[in-house]
Design an enzyme around this catalytic site. Structure first.
Site, PDB file in Angstrom:
ATOM      1  N   HIS A  66       0.820  -1.212   0.000  1.00  0.00           N
ATOM      2  CA  HIS A  66       0.000   0.000   0.000  1.00  0.00           C
ATOM      3  C   HIS A  66       0.861   1.272   0.000  1.00  0.00           C
ATOM      4  O   HIS A  66       0.582   2.223  -0.708  1.00  0.00           O
ATOM      5  CB  HIS A  66      -0.905  -0.014   1.231  1.00  0.00           C
ATOM      6  CG  HIS A  66      -1.856   1.140   1.298  1.00  0.00           C
ATOM      7  ND1 HIS A  66      -3.147   1.062   0.843  1.00  0.00           N
ATOM      8  CD2 HIS A  66      -1.687   2.401   1.748  1.00  0.00           C
ATOM      9  CE1 HIS A  66      -3.731   2.220   1.011  1.00  0.00           C
ATOM     10  NE2 HIS A  66      -2.876   3.061   1.568  1.00  0.00           N
ATOM     11  N   GLU A 128      -8.013   7.880  -4.981  1.00  0.00           N
ATOM     12  CA  GLU A 128      -7.566   6.801  -4.093  1.00  0.00           C
ATOM     13  C   GLU A 128      -8.550   5.652  -4.160  1.00  0.00           C
ATOM     14  O   GLU A 128      -9.677   5.813  -4.617  1.00  0.00           O
ATOM     15  CB  GLU A 128      -7.555   7.320  -2.651  1.00  0.00           C
ATOM     16  CG  GLU A 128      -6.327   8.098  -2.276  1.00  0.00           C
ATOM     17  CD  GLU A 128      -5.216   7.188  -1.784  1.00  0.00           C
ATOM     18  OE1 GLU A 128      -5.359   5.954  -1.923  1.00  0.00           O
ATOM     19  OE2 GLU A 128      -4.215   7.704  -1.265  1.00  0.00           O
ATOM     20  N   HIS A 130     -10.381   2.684  -1.553  1.00  0.00           N
ATOM     21  CA  HIS A 130     -10.577   2.289  -0.158  1.00  0.00           C
ATOM     22  C   HIS A 130     -11.414   1.009  -0.124  1.00  0.00           C
ATOM     23  O   HIS A 130     -12.479   0.956   0.479  1.00  0.00           O
ATOM     24  CB  HIS A 130     -11.232   3.423   0.640  1.00  0.00           C
ATOM     25  CG  HIS A 130     -10.506   3.747   1.908  1.00  0.00           C
ATOM     26  ND1 HIS A 130     -11.106   4.102   3.074  1.00  0.00           N
ATOM     27  CD2 HIS A 130      -9.177   3.746   2.187  1.00  0.00           C
ATOM     28  CE1 HIS A 130     -10.199   4.325   4.011  1.00  0.00           C
ATOM     29  NE2 HIS A 130      -9.028   4.111   3.501  1.00  0.00           N
ATOM     30  N   ASP A 152      -5.357  14.412   0.977  1.00  0.00           N
ATOM     31  CA  ASP A 152      -4.285  14.408  -0.027  1.00  0.00           C
ATOM     32  C   ASP A 152      -4.213  15.759  -0.728  1.00  0.00           C
ATOM     33  O   ASP A 152      -3.137  16.245  -1.071  1.00  0.00           O
ATOM     34  CB  ASP A 152      -4.527  13.312  -1.071  1.00  0.00           C
ATOM     35  CG  ASP A 152      -4.041  11.954  -0.583  1.00  0.00           C
ATOM     36  OD1 ASP A 152      -3.042  11.918   0.140  1.00  0.00           O
ATOM     37  OD2 ASP A 152      -4.672  10.943  -0.933  1.00  0.00           O
ATOM     38  N   GLN A 356      -8.274   9.064  11.667  1.00  0.00           N
ATOM     39  CA  GLN A 356      -8.561  10.025  10.589  1.00  0.00           C
ATOM     40  C   GLN A 356      -8.320  11.477  10.984  1.00  0.00           C
ATOM     41  O   GLN A 356      -8.075  11.791  12.147  1.00  0.00           O
ATOM     42  CB  GLN A 356     -10.031   9.873  10.210  1.00  0.00           C
ATOM     43  CG  GLN A 356     -10.289   8.655   9.377  1.00  0.00           C
ATOM     44  CD  GLN A 356      -9.748   8.825   7.986  1.00  0.00           C
ATOM     45  OE1 GLN A 356     -10.259   9.597   7.209  1.00  0.00           O
ATOM     46  NE2 GLN A 356      -8.706   8.095   7.674  1.00  0.00           N
TER      47      GLN A 356
END
Lengths: 778, 266
Positions: A66, A128, A130, A152, A356
């Site tokens: 990752h 991205e 997820h 990001d 987060q």
């Protein structure tokens, strides 16, 4: 394994005496997912002293698929005898480098790709995936996917202005008894993911403007969640010069036990025990990120920080390590300064937690006070957690003792991985299908196919109007028709727009042409509304690359990325791969999402898909061929044969450039890209978007290599558009396209939705309300 | 019309997210507009402003009930000043979450701050977030927010909310609002006829299709639709070939400016 100090939850792990089995056991026990080869390398590296658990965890995060993208950066040995080093550089980055566009400001280096816009502004873009978190905890997994990609953009000092999402699920009517243990029902996953995406974007006040939803058995075990974000920033405020002596500031949410081992979890397949990894999924709190955004943008505007990055995979360990390494520095971090959700976290947990809504900044001493003041004003918790030093090492302290001391050069240069690739071969099988009698019926069936029909019920739960900058919305007009791409007007004092599109064709089995079509489709969709100067983003979702066939398919897709990015003059600016998408049902359907980010000089000139005026001529541009393998039509018929669409590089480029010219000369009144479902569906979709008008065309006039009517209508050949041209300007339009396959096939009519004739004889006739009902569901 | 001498205060707090576009709309018409965070609002004298806007968003995450936390915070911090502000007949506009805040703070439909909410903006009857363009009919053209419009005029403005279903405690309460002319906007069909609750024209199931109301004096108004998202012509969902010059949402802001102009700021 023994404690380093009596009063610290830090252990040292003796690798030097471990045999191969024990090494693997250590990797497994600690959840590191480090391969045997690399464990042996570590054993040798740590022959002088045993590593701590904090160090091994950091290494595991940094080296994970990752974070490090071992497969894309490693060696590939093919069954036809080639050895390719670093397929990312060899194919994708090389195209960008060779195209060498002056408007590419930062590509493949930072958290997001950055391209020039105008008036001193730049556009940042990132997409991205997820997938793993969304498979385990759909709402939280999808929401934190959105949260992550927004960070990001903040991580390159961008102000987020738009979100995109492309989702792939198993069929919603899957029977429960067909699901193996550990695989959640697609309907449960679907509702959770959709709610999670909407919740995060809506709460943050960022419009979700673009996306797609697919359903296929190949996604039942592996849901695919792509989250993208577009941002804008003044070029001069893109700062990245962290210096020695700068302080490391951690801001945003608190650090907790949620999201531990997220990246190592994401770097292996999903198993029956995936439920145990629920703690690897973070907990979303969009309001914290909303405040964080405000503070970050103020700090940017006051030019207070020297560098920024987000905390994503690998948490603080990645953010601190990467910032120090890319700045040619070292860093000392004090874990006691990290604000925690729970008091009793072990040092390694604090170090790798992926909680987060956290950002990491480097701040020169003189600005520190002001930075902390801004965070306080915006009600964001921030603390000084470390300082950049000249050591080239990362040192982590807990209770004033060193618990991790690693050389950054060692850390960021893991042993290369070699994968073997078996290049897939495809043999053509003749299509054996009886021509249906009622083609109108087939069009209606295709329009209501779950993969084609309107996604309005989902799209309206996403706020696509907030910020008041959305020009072309994801659903067009009061008739709620399809839009080819979305357009945002980001600057108050400029008419220039950002055009956001996507291309994705997971149903074409040949990965090379799948990728080629996806690239062209992203560009076509962008062009159809008037976009140009298109930058691309690539996002691969693949099965286990240790499987030679998966790797072979991946290699073919990456090869196409080079070929078609180069040929179509559209550089890649950012990308991400998610491999190891495996479940008890096998590997995910190999899926490549291409996101296109173009510009339009004046948003008042956008082209929309709704028909404008009776009697205007309708043109088809491009050549129709018998290319139906993987098409919506053959899937509907349950047939898997024939050939996939191939993109003709030269013709494609010529057609797209000419269409832009025709749009700029104001010859084009409405336009729709021809893709899934072919020309028949494209024409019907234009009717959906329109009130009171329809299309009549003559199928025999379509430039085509096949003359079977159903193939002409439903082939998915590339490089094609359906265009309504201003009746007074058709001569000029024909002049422009002279030498390319195109033809005037019909006109805009008032009396019917869609009428298709073959020379003089009628083939089918559909009224608008039936077409709309089929596509929209009402 | 020179609106430069008029000042607007757009309040925000954590989770507010429509403050910028609201400011853009006001400034486009020349109104000096400041966005101020609740944390620094004490430093401001509210009576220096002619208009206060509570913009849209998800204040404090709306985890309790939409607008409830901000509403109470507004009372705790600004109650006396706001009462004075309202008493002087200055203007307050609440959009979407801002409307919910005005209700939760008792400023709507009441005449002062601090009353217990007597109406609610409940979960949409579709049970989901609704982002769509609706048709609104002007029911009262005598408020400062609608004085440039005609009664019966139909406006196109988008909504974006999950909690916008207007409810009163009783039919009598609704009747009273109607009698007082407090119903300012109603959701209608495209031709201007009553929506009678028909989805999606009435997007949330509001009683009597109510989209916006004001206090008795007409100086405090809240509405679920977002006029700042329908300010410029290019924001409209559908154009013929080129965008129209203006969106209908602009009319609300123009009306505010005209009112301030005519009444010399009050």
């Amino acid at each position: 394994m023994r404690k380093l100090y009596d009063d610290l939850e830090v252990y040292v792990i003796d690798l030097s005496s471990a045999n191969d089995n024990e090494l693997l056991e250590i990797s497994r026990e600690m959840g590191l997912n480090i391969s045997l080869d690399r464990m042996k390398y570590l054993k040798q590296y740590f022959s002088n002293r045993p590593p701590t658990d904090v160090e091994l965890e950091m290494i595991a995060q940094t080296w994970s698929e990752h974070c490090f993208h071992n497969v894309f950066k490693g060696d590939v040995v093919t069954d036809d005898g080639r050895i390719i080093t670093n397929i990312l550089k060899t194919f994708i980055v090389r195209a960008t480098r060779e195209l060498n566009k002056e408007w590419c400001i930062s590509v493949f280096e930072d958290n997001a790709g950055i391209i020039d816009f105008e008036k001193g502004y730049a556009i940042a873009a990132k997409v991205e995936t997820h997938n793993h978190p969304s498979a385990v905890e759909p709402f939280g997994g999808a929401a934190t996917g959105v949260g992550g990609v927004i960070r990001d953009i903040l991580g390159v000092w961008g102000e987020p202005i738009a979100l995109t999402d492309v989702l792939c699920f198993g069929p919603l009517d899957t029977k429960y008894e067909d699901l193996p243990s550990g695989v959640k029902h697609p309907r449960y996953v679907y509702s959770g993911v959709v709610a999670g995406i909407g919740s995060y974007g809506n709460n943050m006040g960022i419009p979700t403007v673009s996306g797609a939803i697919f359903f296929d058995k190949g996604y039942t075990g592996n849901v695919v969640v792509y989250c993208g974000c577009i941002g804008i920033l003044p070029r001069e405020l893109y700062v990245r010069n962290t210096g020695e002596g700068d302080f490391a500031v951690l801001a945003g949410g608190r650090t907790g036990r949620d999201g531990i081992h997220g990246v190592t979890f994401a770097s292996v397949g999903l198993t029956e025990e995936a439920e145990e990894f629920r703690s690897a999924v973070q907990i979303p709190n969009p309001i914290v990120e909303e405040k964080l955004r405000r503070a970050i943008l103020r700090i940017r505007d006051e030019k207070l920080a020297s560098g920024i990055t987000d905390l994503g995979g690998g948490g603080l360990s990645s953010a601190a390590g990467e910032t120090a390494y890319r700045s040619g520095l070292g860093i000392d971090v004090d874990l006691d300064k990290v604000p925690l959700k729970v008091p009793d976290m072990a040092p390694w947990e604090i170090w790798v937690s992926e909680s987060q809504e956290r950002m990491f900044l480097s701040v020169p001493e003189k600005n520190l006070e002001r930075v902390l003041e801004i965070f306080q004003e915006e009600e964001v918790e921030a603390s000084i957690v470390g300082r950049f030093v000249g050591s080239g090492r990362v040192r982590v302290f807990s209770k004033r003792r060193v618990v991790c001391n690693l050389d950054l050069k060692f850390l960021f240069n893991p042993p290369k991985v070699t994968r073997r690739a078996k290049i897939p071969e495809f043999t053509r099988v003749e299509v054996n299908l009886e021509e249906p009698k009622d083609l109108g019926e087939e069009i209606l069936k295709l329009l209501s196919d779950p993969n084609i029909r309107s996604k309005e019920d989902v799209v309206r739960t996403y706020d696509h109007e907030v910020r008041g900058c959305t020009v072309v919305k994801p659903i067009y007009g009061d008739e709620a028709g399809p839009s080819d791409a979305s357009v945002i007007k980001p600057l108050k004092d400029s008419w220039m727009g950002v055009v956001i599109s996507c291309g994705i064709n997971p149903f074409y089995p040949d990965p090379y042409w799948m990728a080629a079509n996806s690239i062209e489709e992203a560009i076509r969709n962008n062009t159809a509304v008037g976009g140009r100067r298109i930058a691309l983003l690539d996002n691969f979702v693949w099965g286990n690359p240790e499987n030679e066939e998966n790797m072979g398919k991946l290699l073919r897709a990456v090869e196409a990325c080079y070929d078609f990015s180069k040929a179509l003059d559209a550089p890649f600016i950012s990308g991400k791969d998610s491999l190891y998408n495996e479940s008890p049902l096998g590997p995910v359907k190999p899926t490549l999402l291409i996101t296109g980010v173009g510009i339009i000089p004046d948003i008042r000139m956008v082209i929309t898909p709704n028909l404008k005026k009776e009697d205007n001529p309708i043109y088809v541009i491009g050549l129709t061929r018998e290319e139906l393998r993987g098409s919506a039509y053959l899937r509907l018929k349950g047939v898997d044969s024939g050939e996939v669409p191939r993109v003709n590089k030269n013709l494609s480029k010529k057609i797209i450039d000419t269409l832009v010219k025709a749009i700029d000369e104001q010859l084009v009144l409405s336009c729709h890209d021809i893709s899934e479902g072919g020309l028949g569906v494209a024409a019907a979709e234009m009717v959906v978007a329109t009130r009171g008008l329809g299309i009549e065309f003559d199928i025999s006039k379509i430039p085509s290599e096949t003359r079977r009517n159903d193939y002409v209508l439903f082939s998915e050949s590339a490089s094609r558009f359906l265009v309504e041209v201003d009746g007074n300007k058709s001569r000029r339009f024909e002049e422009l396209f002279f030498g390319m396959p195109f033809n005037r096939i019909g006109k805009v009519v008032r009396d019917v939705g869609l009428r298709i004739v073959d020379s003089k004889s009628k083939i089918c006739e559909l009224n608008s309300s039936d077409i709309k009902k089929a596509w929209r569901g009402y | 019309m020179n609106a430069n001498r008029f000042k607007a205060l757009v309040l925000r707090t954590g989770g507010t997210n429509c403050d910028l576009e609201t400011k853009v709309a006001l400034e486009e018409l020349g109104v000096k507009t400041e966005i101020v965070h609740m944390n620094s609002v004490e430093k401001k004298n509210l009576l220096e402003y002619h208009l206060i806007v509570f913009p849209g968003g998800f204040s404090y995450g709306d985890y309790v009930r939409a607008g409830a936390v901000w509403g109470k915070r507004v009372l705790a911090k600004l109650r006396l000043e706001l009462e004075k502000f309202i008493e002087e007949g200055r203007l307050i506009l609440g959009i979407c979450n801002g409307f919910q805040v005005l209700v939760e703070a008792g400023m709507l439909p009441g005449n002062g701050a601090g009353e217990t909410p007597s109406i609610a903006l409940a979960n949409n009857s579709s049970a989901k977030y609704e982002c769509r363009w609706v048709w609104l009919r002007v029911e009262n053209d005598e408020t400062p927010f609608t004085m440039t419009m005609r009664k019966g005029e139909v406006l196109r403005i988008p909504v974006g909310h999950a909690e916008g279903r207007f409810l009163t405690r009783s039919e009598e309460d609704l009747e009273e609002l109607k009698r007082n002319g407090q119903v300012v906007f109603r959701y209608v069909l495209p031709n201007g006829d009553d929506a009678n609750g028909l989805y999606p024209f009435n997007p949330n199931g509001s009683m009597y299709d109510v989209a916006g109301i004001c206090n008795k004096k007409g100086k405090v108004m809240g509405m679920m639709p977002h006029p700042e998202r329908a300010f410029f012509g290019w924001q409209l969902p559908e154009w013929d070939r080129r965008p129209p010059e203006k969106g209908d949402g602009r009319k609300i802001f123009e009306s505010i400016v005209k009112y301030l102009h005519d009444s010399n700021g009050l």
